[in-house]
Design a protein around this motif. Structure first.
Motif: not given
Length: 308
Positions: A138-158
């Motif tokens: 895909a020419r852009c990021p892909t988001v796969v949703v399998r659960t409801e999102a919470s109000e926590g932080p955005v986790v990024v693998g570095v």
């Protein structure tokens, strides 16, 4: 392409696709993006060696698939209106495979959002090849949703790779939009000594060797985050160094997170992320939506003139 950000959502009438639709509609409401709902169908070909299948295929006309697809899209558009009143919604019925339909529809500078599993045109999306194909091409990021999102932080693998840098750009922009923080995770381990330098490496005290690798990993994380901190000074950042393999480190961090973001390929602790076991573990088991970015992909913030 329209100047307004576009979010493509794969829909098929399944509960999983509806989760993805709800996530995408909420984001569209926040960013004033346009929602493009895509449904794909393929007319099965008769199989001579299987008379029953041939009769079944022949009894369903292409018009039946069109009517069914339009009904699915109409229902999804109605739900999108409830989830995000005032958001512009477009529908697209495409003929062919689900992966190619989403790849072709993927908007530069936007997003593709899919559920973890589905029916009809998006059957087996996560467990088969479709999710991997979309994330890879895909020419852009892909988001796969399998659960409801919470109000926590955005986790990024570095891991210091260019793919990881794209994940950081996307993750910080999302955290800024959500009004939350970033949890940057780097998984590391002391490499085993091999090759010509093995004798010298073996001469090191094991704990000294471990501490040296820890210091290098800490510096890698600091360097990777520095430009993001400057770009988003108001986004709280938490750094997490984990002496473990990537999959359990990210799965643990993703519990209660708003989103987990990883690059499609990397090195070090996240090597082979998209095609290996780590990405599969995240997509199957992460307790939050998962975004996969690729090197060189833009974000909505970049497309509106932001500089990373």
């Amino acid at each position: 392409m329209d100047a307004t950000e576009q979010i493509v959502v794969g829909v098929d009438g399944s509960p999983e696709a509806d989760l993805a639709l709800r996530w995408a509609a909420t984001r569209a409401r926040h960013t004033q993006a346009t929602l493009r709902l895509v449904h794909a169908y393929a007319v099965p070909l008769p199989v001579p060696a299987m008379p029953v299948a041939a009769v079944t295929a022949a009894s369903v006309s292409p018009d039946d698939y069109v009517r069914a697809g339009e009904a699915i899209l109409g229902a999804a558009a109605e739900r999108a209106g409830r989830y995000a009143d005032g958001v512009e919604v477009r529908t697209e019925l495409r003929v062919g495979g689900a992966a190619q339909a989403l790849i072709d529809a993927a908007p530069v500078g936007g997003l593709v959002v899919v559920g973890s599993r589905g029916l009809g045109g998006f059957s087996g999306l996560l467990l088969g090849s479709v999710g991997v194909q979309v994330s890879s091409h895909a020419r852009c990021p892909t988001v796969v949703v399998r659960t409801e999102a919470s109000e926590g932080p955005v986790v990024v693998g570095v891991d210091g790779s260019e793919a990881s840098d794209a994940a950081l750009a996307f993750g910080f922009a999302e955290a800024d939009r959500l009004g939350t923080g970033v949890l940057a995770v780097h998984a590391w381990g002391t490499p085993l000594p091999t090759g010509p330098g093995e004798a010298a490496a073996l001469a090191l005290v094991p704990e000294e060797h471990r501490q040296a690798h820890l210091a290098a990993s800490r510096q890698l994380l600091t360097d990777a985050l520095a430009p993001r901190r400057r770009r988003f000074p108001d986004v709280p950042v938490q750094e997490r160094l984990v002496e473990a393999s990537a999959a359990p480190a990210l799965l643990d961090a993703a519990e209660g997170a708003a989103l987990a973001v990883v690059g499609s390929r990397g090195h070090g602790g996240f090597a082979g992320l998209l095609l290996g076991s780590t990405s599969q573990a995240l997509l199957h088991h992460a307790g939050c939506p998962v975004a996969i970015t690729r090197q060189g992909q833009g974000t909505s913030a970049q497309s509106r003139g932001g500089s990373f």
